[in-house]
Design a protein around this motif. Structure first.
Motif, PDB file in Angstrom:
ATOM      1  N   ASP A   1       1.489   5.495  -0.470  1.00 31.97           N
ATOM      2  CA  ASP A   1       0.879   6.824  -0.324  1.00 31.97           C
ATOM      3  C   ASP A   1       1.927   7.886  -0.652  1.00 31.97           C
ATOM      4  O   ASP A   1       3.042   7.858  -0.107  1.00 31.97           O
TER       5      ASP A   1
ATOM      6  N   GLU B   1      -3.334   7.474  -3.034  1.00 31.51           N
ATOM      7  CA  GLU B   1      -2.996   6.161  -2.475  1.00 31.51           C
ATOM      8  C   GLU B   1      -3.095   5.103  -3.568  1.00 31.51           C
ATOM      9  O   GLU B   1      -4.033   5.102  -4.371  1.00 31.51           O
TER      10      GLU B   1
ATOM     11  N   THR C   1      -5.340  -4.642   5.203  1.00 38.41           N
ATOM     12  CA  THR C   1      -5.400  -3.977   6.513  1.00 38.41           C
ATOM     13  C   THR C   1      -4.040  -3.992   7.197  1.00 38.41           C
ATOM     14  O   THR C   1      -3.589  -2.986   7.768  1.00 38.41           O
TER      15      THR C   1
ATOM     16  N   LEU D   1      -2.387   0.769  -4.634  1.00 41.75           N
ATOM     17  CA  LEU D   1      -2.254  -0.607  -4.155  1.00 41.75           C
ATOM     18  C   LEU D   1      -1.476  -1.405  -5.192  1.00 41.75           C
ATOM     19  O   LEU D   1      -1.804  -1.384  -6.380  1.00 41.75           O
TER      20      LEU D   1
ATOM     21  N   LEU E   1       0.860  -1.173   0.000  1.00 41.42           N
ATOM     22  CA  LEU E   1       0.000   0.000   0.000  1.00 41.42           C
ATOM     23  C   LEU E   1       0.902   1.230   0.000  1.00 41.42           C
ATOM     24  O   LEU E   1       1.777   1.365   0.856  1.00 41.42           O
TER      25      LEU E   1
ATOM     26  N   TYR F   1       1.074   3.206   7.794  1.00 36.91           N
ATOM     27  CA  TYR F   1       0.941   4.220   8.858  1.00 36.91           C
ATOM     28  C   TYR F   1       2.239   4.330   9.650  1.00 36.91           C
ATOM     29  O   TYR F   1       2.687   5.428   9.997  1.00 36.91           O
TER      30      TYR F   1
ATOM     31  N   TRP G   1      -5.809   3.348  -5.694  1.00 37.56           N
ATOM     32  CA  TRP G   1      -6.716   2.873  -4.663  1.00 37.56           C
ATOM     33  C   TRP G   1      -7.653   3.980  -4.174  1.00 37.56           C
ATOM     34  O   TRP G   1      -8.734   3.729  -3.699  1.00 37.56           O
TER      35      TRP G   1
ATOM     36  N   ASP H   1      -1.822  -1.596   5.450  1.00 36.09           N
ATOM     37  CA  ASP H   1      -2.185  -0.232   5.820  1.00 36.09           C
ATOM     38  C   ASP H   1      -1.551   0.159   7.152  1.00 36.09           C
ATOM     39  O   ASP H   1      -1.092   1.308   7.331  1.00 36.09           O
ATOM     40  N   LYS H   2      -1.505  -0.763   8.087  1.00 36.71           N
ATOM     41  CA  LYS H   2      -0.858  -0.485   9.376  1.00 36.71           C
ATOM     42  C   LYS H   2       0.641  -0.261   9.190  1.00 36.71           C
ATOM     43  O   LYS H   2       1.233   0.627   9.825  1.00 36.71           O
TER      44      LYS H   2
END
Length: 367
Positions: free
Chosen positions: A245, A289, A347, A291, A243, A354, A285, A350-351
């Protein structure tokens, strides 16, 4: 069944257009057969000269065989279907006029076959070609009838030949005009079909691609993930999700405007795609962002691909926005576990993303 399939492929080939052309050839064979039988019957009835009639039948058989070979080898010889149709039509017309010459009082029957030739041409020739063929037929037929009248007025009375010619001319012109309209309708339908296919391809593209970046859109990526999930469960190969960004993208929009932001997204897309493997799929995405699906890639290989992407993206020129502007991104990588839905893998990625952003951005982290 396998033997029959091989024989069919040998005779008809694998090209549907070739098979269709051979189908037309088979139909002409039937017409040649009927015409030949009529000639033989007239010979038996004493209404036609045997030697001339048998010579004509032999010429017809040789022509049918020759055209079978030409149709089958048309791809190798680079002969267009329309050219083949013209050749076959002229040959069939010549044979019919020959039958008109060698047969007796029933010779007018063979004028009907000329109409059939014109009808067949509607499937492969353009209207102007059919008109030229009709004119050529009438010229050959008229010259033949004049020669017959001049050589034997008793057997070929001028009045009878004139009636035959006028009748044939009216019928041929009428059929030619009708087949011309059929050809125009066929061409219009063909064009409409091509337009429809183009429209469907455009709709399919719009449904699967992001218009700005030309990457897969979110909807299409979800379909790819479902298919990949099925393949992964069957093959058991490692698969990673990244993922991504873009860093400080909002400040680019605020400082340079949304047009500059669009230019940044396009530059990222072009640079990122050049770093991917052939089996990788990159999708927009949402917003800034992205993917990335990396089939068959363990985490170390996935990290290598993402690092290569980061290098090429950072080197992408943005002179249309600002000479000193460079693109960087943060990324989170997660390997899909056996039986895990991709939603859970995303998910975890994504963590990790972050974590990369909170660590100062321009980072790659693994879940």
């Amino acid at each position: 069944m396998a033997l029959a399939s091989r024989l069919r492929r040998l005779l008809l080939g694998s090209d549907p257009r070739l098979a269709r052309m051979l189908g037309y050839w088979a139909a002409t064979c039937l017409l040649y057969l009927i015409g030949g039988i009529l000639v033989v019957l007239q010979v038996r009835a004493g209404a036609a000269d045997r030697d001339s009639a048998m010579l004509l039948v032999g010429i017809g058989v040789a022509g049918v065989a020759a055209f079978a070979l030409l149709v089958r080898a048309s791809g190798v010889l680079r002969i267009s279907p329309s050219m083949l149709a013209v050749w076959q039509a002229l040959y069939a017309i010549a044979c019919n006029i020959g039958a008109y010459v060698v047969t007796g009082p029933l010779r007018g029957v063979y004028l009907i076959f000329l109409l059939v030739v014109m009808v067949f041409c509607a499937f492969s020739l353009r209207p102007r070609h059919t008109i030229l063929l009709c004119a050529s037929t009438l010229a050959m037929l008229g010259a033949t009838m004049l020669w017959l009248v001049a050589s034997d007025r008793v057997a070929y009375p001028a009045y009878i030949e004139g009636v035959h010619f006028v009748s044939a001319a009216c019928a041929l012109v009428s059929v030619t005009l009708l087949t011309g309209e059929m050809s125009k309708m066929r061409l219009r339908m063909k064009q409409q079909k091509e337009d429809l296919l183009d429209a469907m391809a455009t709709i399919r593209q719009l449904a699967t691609l992001d218009e700005l970046t030309s990457l897969a859109n979110r909807r299409h990526m979800n379909e790819v993930l479902v298919e990949q999930e099925r393949r992964h469960d069957a093959a058991g190969q490692p698969t990673c999700i990244a993922l991504i960004d873009l860093d400080f993208f909002k400040s680019v929009n605020d400082r340079y405007g949304h047009a500059a932001g669009d230019a940044v997204l396009r530059a990222f897309s072009n640079a990122a795609r050049s770093a991917l493997r052939s089996q990788d799929v990159l999708a927009r995405w949402g917003g800034e962002e992205f993917l990335l699906l990396l089939p068959g890639a363990p985490p170390d290989q996935a990290r290598m691909v993402v690092r290569r992407m980061a290098e090429r993206v950072a080197a992408a020129p943005l002179t249309e926005v600002a000479s000193d502007l460079r693109i960087t991104f943060s990324a989170g990588i997660a390997q899909r576990q056996p039986g895990e839905p991709f939603a859970d893998t995303i998910t975890r990625a994504d963590k990790a993303l972050y974590d990369a952003k909170s660590s100062g951005r321009n980072r790659i982290r693994e879940a």
